[in-house]
Design a protein around this motif. Sequence first.
Motif, PDB file in Angstrom:
ATOM      1  N   THR A 134       0.830  -1.200   0.000  1.00  0.00           N
ATOM      2  CA  THR A 134       0.000   0.000   0.000  1.00  0.00           C
ATOM      3  C   THR A 134       0.864   1.249   0.000  1.00  0.00           C
ATOM      4  OG1 THR A 134      -0.104  -0.049   2.408  1.00  0.00           O
ATOM      5  CG2 THR A 134      -1.874  -1.152   1.204  1.00  0.00           C
ATOM      6  N   ALA A 135       0.335   2.315  -0.561  1.00  0.00           N
ATOM      7  CA  ALA A 135       1.073   3.570  -0.643  1.00  0.00           C
ATOM      8  C   ALA A 135       1.117   4.252   0.721  1.00  0.00           C
ATOM      9  CB  ALA A 135       0.407   4.492  -1.658  1.00  0.00           C
ATOM     10  N   LEU A 136       2.168   5.043   0.941  1.00  0.00           N
ATOM     11  CA  LEU A 136       2.286   5.793   2.179  1.00  0.00           C
ATOM     12  C   LEU A 136       1.303   6.962   2.188  1.00  0.00           C
ATOM     13  CD1 LEU A 136       6.193   6.013   2.445  1.00  0.00           C
ATOM     14  CD2 LEU A 136       4.685   4.438   3.653  1.00  0.00           C
ATOM     15  N   THR A 137       0.927   7.348   3.383  1.00  0.00           N
ATOM     16  CA  THR A 137       0.078   8.526   3.490  1.00  0.00           C
ATOM     17  C   THR A 137       0.902   9.772   3.179  1.00  0.00           C
ATOM     18  OG1 THR A 137       0.574   8.839   5.824  1.00  0.00           O
ATOM     19  CG2 THR A 137      -1.260   7.363   5.279  1.00  0.00           C
ATOM     20  N   GLN A 138       0.212  10.881   2.984  1.00  0.00           N
ATOM     21  CA  GLN A 138       0.901  12.124   2.654  1.00  0.00           C
ATOM     22  C   GLN A 138       1.849  12.539   3.780  1.00  0.00           C
ATOM     23  OE1 GLN A 138      -1.727  15.329   1.671  1.00  0.00           O
ATOM     24  NE2 GLN A 138      -0.087  16.718   1.055  1.00  0.00           N
ATOM     25  N   MET A 139       1.418  12.357   5.039  1.00  0.00           N
ATOM     26  CA  MET A 139       2.266  12.696   6.175  1.00  0.00           C
ATOM     27  C   MET A 139       3.499  11.802   6.234  1.00  0.00           C
ATOM     28  SD  MET A 139       2.717  14.651   8.778  1.00  0.00           S
ATOM     29  CE  MET A 139       1.079  15.378   9.097  1.00  0.00           C
ATOM     30  N   GLU A 140       3.309  10.504   5.995  1.00  0.00           N
ATOM     31  CA  GLU A 140       4.445   9.585   6.012  1.00  0.00           C
ATOM     32  C   GLU A 140       5.419   9.901   4.886  1.00  0.00           C
ATOM     33  OE1 GLU A 140       2.332   5.585   7.930  1.00  0.00           O
ATOM     34  OE2 GLU A 140       2.384   5.891   5.747  1.00  0.00           O
ATOM     35  N   SER A 141       4.904  10.204   3.716  1.00  0.00           N
ATOM     36  CA  SER A 141       5.783  10.561   2.589  1.00  0.00           C
ATOM     37  C   SER A 141       6.577  11.821   2.897  1.00  0.00           C
ATOM     38  CB  SER A 141       4.944  10.763   1.328  1.00  0.00           C
ATOM     39  OG  SER A 141       4.266   9.578   0.980  1.00  0.00           O
ATOM     40  N   ALA A 142       5.925  12.806   3.513  1.00  0.00           N
ATOM     41  CA  ALA A 142       6.627  14.037   3.880  1.00  0.00           C
ATOM     42  C   ALA A 142       7.716  13.761   4.906  1.00  0.00           C
ATOM     43  CB  ALA A 142       5.628  15.064   4.416  1.00  0.00           C
ATOM     44  N   CYS A 143       7.437  12.885   5.878  1.00  0.00           N
ATOM     45  CA  CYS A 143       8.431  12.531   6.893  1.00  0.00           C
ATOM     46  C   CYS A 143       9.627  11.824   6.270  1.00  0.00           C
ATOM     47  CB  CYS A 143       7.804  11.660   7.970  1.00  0.00           C
ATOM     48  SG  CYS A 143       6.621  12.519   9.026  1.00  0.00           S
ATOM     49  N   VAL A 144       9.356  10.923   5.330  1.00  0.00           N
ATOM     50  CA  VAL A 144      10.450  10.215   4.654  1.00  0.00           C
ATOM     51  C   VAL A 144      11.305  11.195   3.865  1.00  0.00           C
ATOM     52  CG1 VAL A 144      11.007   8.535   2.871  1.00  0.00           C
ATOM     53  CG2 VAL A 144       9.228   8.016   4.554  1.00  0.00           C
ATOM     54  N   ALA A 145      10.662  12.143   3.160  1.00  0.00           N
ATOM     55  CA  ALA A 145      11.408  13.133   2.390  1.00  0.00           C
ATOM     56  C   ALA A 145      12.268  14.008   3.299  1.00  0.00           C
ATOM     57  CB  ALA A 145      10.441  14.000   1.575  1.00  0.00           C
ATOM     58  N   ILE A 146      11.716  14.418   4.439  1.00  0.00           N
ATOM     59  CA  ILE A 146      12.480  15.234   5.386  1.00  0.00           C
ATOM     60  C   ILE A 146      13.640  14.439   5.959  1.00  0.00           C
ATOM     61  CG2 ILE A 146      12.369  16.399   7.625  1.00  0.00           C
ATOM     62  CD1 ILE A 146       9.483  17.155   6.971  1.00  0.00           C
ATOM     63  N   HIS A 147      13.380  13.151   6.248  1.00  0.00           N
ATOM     64  CA  HIS A 147      14.441  12.297   6.792  1.00  0.00           C
ATOM     65  C   HIS A 147      15.603  12.174   5.796  1.00  0.00           C
ATOM     66  CE1 HIS A 147      16.331   9.060   9.010  1.00  0.00           C
ATOM     67  NE2 HIS A 147      16.280   8.282   7.937  1.00  0.00           N
ATOM     68  N   GLU A 148      15.303  11.956   4.538  1.00  0.00           N
ATOM     69  CA  GLU A 148      16.347  11.843   3.518  1.00  0.00           C
ATOM     70  C   GLU A 148      17.087  13.166   3.358  1.00  0.00           C
ATOM     71  OE1 GLU A 148      17.336   9.124   2.053  1.00  0.00           O
ATOM     72  OE2 GLU A 148      15.811   7.910   3.070  1.00  0.00           O
ATOM     73  N   ALA A 149      16.358  14.275   3.403  1.00  0.00           N
ATOM     74  CA  ALA A 149      16.996  15.584   3.277  1.00  0.00           C
ATOM     75  C   ALA A 149      17.936  15.859   4.451  1.00  0.00           C
ATOM     76  CB  ALA A 149      15.942  16.686   3.179  1.00  0.00           C
ATOM     77  N   LEU A 150      17.519  15.479   5.652  1.00  0.00           N
ATOM     78  CA  LEU A 150      18.368  15.672   6.826  1.00  0.00           C
ATOM     79  C   LEU A 150      19.636  14.819   6.745  1.00  0.00           C
ATOM     80  CD1 LEU A 150      15.734  15.828   9.731  1.00  0.00           C
ATOM     81  CD2 LEU A 150      17.117  17.701   8.803  1.00  0.00           C
ATOM     82  N   LYS A 151      19.522  13.616   6.214  1.00  0.00           N
ATOM     83  CA  LYS A 151      20.715  12.787   6.037  1.00  0.00           C
ATOM     84  C   LYS A 151      21.691  13.447   5.071  1.00  0.00           C
ATOM     85  CE  LYS A 151      19.001   8.801   4.859  1.00  0.00           C
ATOM     86  NZ  LYS A 151      18.992   7.354   4.515  1.00  0.00           N
ATOM     87  N   SER A 152      21.159  14.043   3.992  1.00  0.00           N
ATOM     88  CA  SER A 152      22.019  14.752   3.048  1.00  0.00           C
ATOM     89  C   SER A 152      22.681  15.948   3.712  1.00  0.00           C
ATOM     90  CB  SER A 152      21.205  15.215   1.832  1.00  0.00           C
ATOM     91  OG  SER A 152      20.639  14.113   1.148  1.00  0.00           O
ATOM     92  N   VAL A 153      21.933  16.646   4.552  1.00  0.00           N
ATOM     93  CA  VAL A 153      22.497  17.798   5.269  1.00  0.00           C
ATOM     94  C   VAL A 153      23.641  17.357   6.178  1.00  0.00           C
ATOM     95  CG1 VAL A 153      22.016  19.543   7.021  1.00  0.00           C
ATOM     96  CG2 VAL A 153      20.408  19.203   5.149  1.00  0.00           C
ATOM     97  N   ILE A 154      23.457  16.242   6.884  1.00  0.00           N
ATOM     98  CA  ILE A 154      24.509  15.730   7.767  1.00  0.00           C
ATOM     99  C   ILE A 154      25.759  15.374   6.964  1.00  0.00           C
ATOM    100  CG2 ILE A 154      25.135  13.817   9.287  1.00  0.00           C
ATOM    101  CD1 ILE A 154      22.232  13.773  10.241  1.00  0.00           C
ATOM    102  N   ASP A 155      25.574  14.741   5.802  1.00  0.00           N
ATOM    103  CA  ASP A 155      26.722  14.395   4.950  1.00  0.00           C
ATOM    104  C   ASP A 155      27.460  15.650   4.495  1.00  0.00           C
ATOM    105  OD1 ASP A 155      26.202  11.710   5.203  1.00  0.00           O
ATOM    106  OD2 ASP A 155      24.999  11.594   3.364  1.00  0.00           O
TER     107      ASP A 155
END
Length: 216
Positions: A134-155
Motif C-alpha cells: 500500500t502507498a504511504l500517506t501524505q504525512m508519512e511521505s513528507a516525513c520520509v522526504a524530510i528524513h532523507e533531506a536531513l541525512k544529506s544535510v549531515i553528509d
Amino acid sequence: MLLQGYGTAGPWGWLTLLLVACAAWASEITFELPDNAKQCFYEEIVQGTKCTLEFQVITGGHYDVDCRLEGPDGSVLYKEMKKQYDSFTFTASRNGTYKFCFSNEFSTFTHKTVYFDFQVGEDPLLFPSENRATALTQMESACVAIHEALKSVIDYQTHFRLREAQGRSRAEDLNTRVAYWSVGEAIILLVVSVGQVFLLKSFFSDKRTTTTRVTS
C-alpha cells in the motif's frame, strides 16, 4: 561492531581505542596515524550486506595514506597507495570478519590525521508500512522526504567540517613557514649590516695606517 587492531601505532593506539569505544553507535572515526605506522580495523559482516568505506586525510605531509581492504579469506577487495581521499562500495560475498587498514609506513617523520566512515547495510525503514504494497500517506511521505533531506544535510556538514579542518591545517602550516622565513630574513639583514660596518671600518683603518707611514 567495529573492532580495532593496534598494528604498529604504538602509544597512539590508546587514542584510537577511546574513539572506537563510540563506534557501537557511529562508524565515523577520526584518528592519529603516526609516521612509520599502520592501523587496522575489523568488522563482522553478513553475506549479501552492502558496505561503503569512505576516507580522507585531514592533516599531515602531502595529505596521503595507503588503504587496503581484505575479505575473510584474505582476498584483497580494495587497495590504493598514497590517496588523499576515496570511497569504495562493495557487497559482502561471504560471512566473516572484514579488515581494512590505513598505512603511513612510507612516511619517515610526518604523522597524519585520518577520517573514515564505514557504513554497513542499509538504514532501517522509517515506517514499517514502507514494506507493504500500500502507498504511504501524505504525512508519512513528507516525513520520509524530510528524513532523507536531513541525512544529506549531515553528509554535507561532515564534508564541510573536513574541508575546514584541512584548510585550517594548511593555513597554520603556511603561517609557521612565513614566521620562520621572516626570522631568517631578520637574522640575515642583521649579519649583513654588522658585516658592512666592520668592512667600512677596515677601509678607514687601512687609510690611517698608510697616511702614518708616509708622514714618518
